[in-house]
Motif scaffolding. Structure first.
Motif, PDB file in Angstrom:
ATOM      1  N   TRP A 192       8.971  -8.465   6.206  1.00  0.00           N
ATOM      2  CA  TRP A 192       8.983  -7.244   6.006  1.00  0.00           C
ATOM      3  C   TRP A 192       7.540  -6.779   5.806  1.00  0.00           C
ATOM      4  O   TRP A 192       6.905  -6.807   4.793  1.00  0.00           O
ATOM      5  N   LYS A 193       7.006  -6.426   7.043  1.00  0.00           N
ATOM      6  CA  LYS A 193       5.486  -6.323   7.065  1.00  0.00           C
ATOM      7  C   LYS A 193       5.043  -5.289   8.566  1.00  0.00           C
ATOM      8  O   LYS A 193       6.165  -5.217   9.544  1.00  0.00           O
ATOM      9  N   SER A 194       4.055  -4.768   8.662  1.00  0.00           N
ATOM     10  CA  SER A 194       3.705  -4.011   9.855  1.00  0.00           C
ATOM     11  C   SER A 194       2.446  -4.356  10.275  1.00  0.00           C
ATOM     12  O   SER A 194       1.497  -5.355   9.554  1.00  0.00           O
ATOM     13  N   TYR A 231      -1.394  -8.395   9.204  1.00  0.00           N
ATOM     14  CA  TYR A 231      -0.450  -7.926   8.500  1.00  0.00           C
ATOM     15  C   TYR A 231      -0.515  -6.854   7.468  1.00  0.00           C
ATOM     16  O   TYR A 231      -1.590  -7.129   6.491  1.00  0.00           O
ATOM     17  N   GLU A 232       0.151  -5.833   7.240  1.00  0.00           N
ATOM     18  CA  GLU A 232       0.362  -5.206   5.816  1.00  0.00           C
ATOM     19  C   GLU A 232       1.690  -5.601   5.368  1.00  0.00           C
ATOM     20  O   GLU A 232       2.565  -4.880   6.039  1.00  0.00           O
ATOM     21  N   TRP A 233       1.881  -6.012   4.202  1.00  0.00           N
ATOM     22  CA  TRP A 233       3.218  -6.221   3.889  1.00  0.00           C
ATOM     23  C   TRP A 233       3.729  -5.344   2.658  1.00  0.00           C
ATOM     24  O   TRP A 233       2.905  -4.382   2.150  1.00  0.00           O
ATOM     25  N   PHE A 234       5.009  -5.191   2.708  1.00  0.00           N
ATOM     26  CA  PHE A 234       5.795  -4.352   1.976  1.00  0.00           C
ATOM     27  C   PHE A 234       7.157  -4.780   1.594  1.00  0.00           C
ATOM     28  O   PHE A 234       7.714  -5.693   2.037  1.00  0.00           O
ATOM     29  N   ALA A 235       7.586  -4.234   0.373  1.00  0.00           N
ATOM     30  CA  ALA A 235       9.007  -4.831  -0.060  1.00  0.00           C
ATOM     31  C   ALA A 235      10.109  -4.230   0.753  1.00  0.00           C
ATOM     32  O   ALA A 235      10.054  -3.176   1.198  1.00  0.00           O
TER      33      ALA A 235
END
Length: 306
Positions: free
Chosen positions: A245-247, A270-274
């Motif tokens: 889960w990342k953009s 990347y920018e990670w998120f939950a």
């Protein structure tokens, strides 16, 4: 024939992994238990091999190069890149989270099983594991350097790029982006056959290949537990890149425009998120991660039963 088939299938997995950014063939060789033999086999391409080849001593050359191991392995890699690689590439474009999830589970479980090969768990082993993990995390969060067209730096890029292909958990393209010369080498020099850039890069790559394969082989034979622990930690740290889960953050030029390769954007970070648990896709992804874990467990059970 059974050994040939297993090596071929591991080669297929290595080839397929090269399609997924952040997952290298070296990682798959590591988690499938053939990394040490792979490195020793690469190291055997030396002056002795040239002597045997010049004297047409085919049997001795075959044994020296361990071709019974390398041929089925690279055959699998080649076929995979042509066939299965295309399928994985399509899946990665259309269902990236699912592909990331499966590989995340695969590599996460492999960290545990590979660590079982560490014979003595000393303080130095734990320190090496921590340093390997930290090194991978630092690389994941580094900002790309500026482009440098100097010959010595291009040669250094070749050394590091080849080293990253041999070392598990590190992508060659990702390293070139971090060093600032991805656009110069891969997007400008290679398509245009710019020898002035390709030659120093190839020389550096050759030097890196010759030196690193021997260094890793030496370390594995003389400092087995510390080396294995360092590589295991490095793979654990590299999981941050494989987090599903990342953009993506795309590579840009100095004016802020996107840099394209064959019409496609290039990921530089990347920018990670939950994950959000309000859709079925998240649960499918988690299920695929569990499938990755189970796949490694079944491989281990198969290996232990032999």
């Amino acid at each position: 024939m059974g050994s040939f088939l297993f090596l071929f299938l591991k080669g297929v997995a290595m080839g397929a992994a090269n399609v997924i950014p952040g997952v290298s063939g070296g990682t798959i060789a590591f988690v499938t238990g053939i990394y040490e033999e792979f490195i020793d086999s690469l190291k055997s391409f030396d002056l002795e091999a040239l002597k045997l080849a010049s004297r047409f001593k085919i049997k001795e050359l075959w044994q020296h190069l361990n071709l019974s191991f390398l041929i089925p392995l690279f055959l699998g890699v080649g076929i995979s890149l042509i066939s299965l690689g295309k399928l994985l590439d399509w899946l990665f474009i259309h269902y990236p989270v699912f592909v990331w999830s499966f590989f995340f589970g695969l590599i996460l479980a492999s960290v545990y099983y590979v660590s079982k090969n560490i014979r003595r768990r000393t303080v130095s082993v734990f320190i090496a594991f921590a340093l390997g993990t930290i090194a991978a995390l630092v690389l994941a969060f580094l900002k790309p350097a500026e482009e440098n067209p100097a010959n010595y730096y291009i040669a250094l890029c070749g050394v590091v790029a080849v080293c990253s292909m041999i070392l598990p958990g590190l992508s060659g393209s990702f390293v070139l982006i971090l060093m600032g010369n991805y656009q110069l080498v891969m997007l400008q020099a290679v398509p245009n056959l710019d020898i002035a850039i390709i030659l120093p890069f190839a020389i550096g790559g050759g030097i890196g290949f010759i030196i690193l394969s021997r260094v890793i082989s030496y370390l594995l034979h003389h400092f087995h537990d510390v080396t294995l622990s360092t590589l295991t930690g490095f793979i654990l740290g590299s999981l941050v890149v494989i987090w599903p889960w990342k953009s993506e953050v795309y590579l840009q030029n100095d004016s802020g425009g996107l840099i394209l390769k064959k019409g496609e954007k290039i990921v530089q970070g990347y920018e990670w998120f939950a994950p959000a648990f309000d859709n079925s896709g998240t649960f499918i992804a988690i299920g695929l991660g569990v499938l990755g874990v189970v796949s490694v467990a079944l491989l281990e059970m198969t290996a232990e039963s032999k």
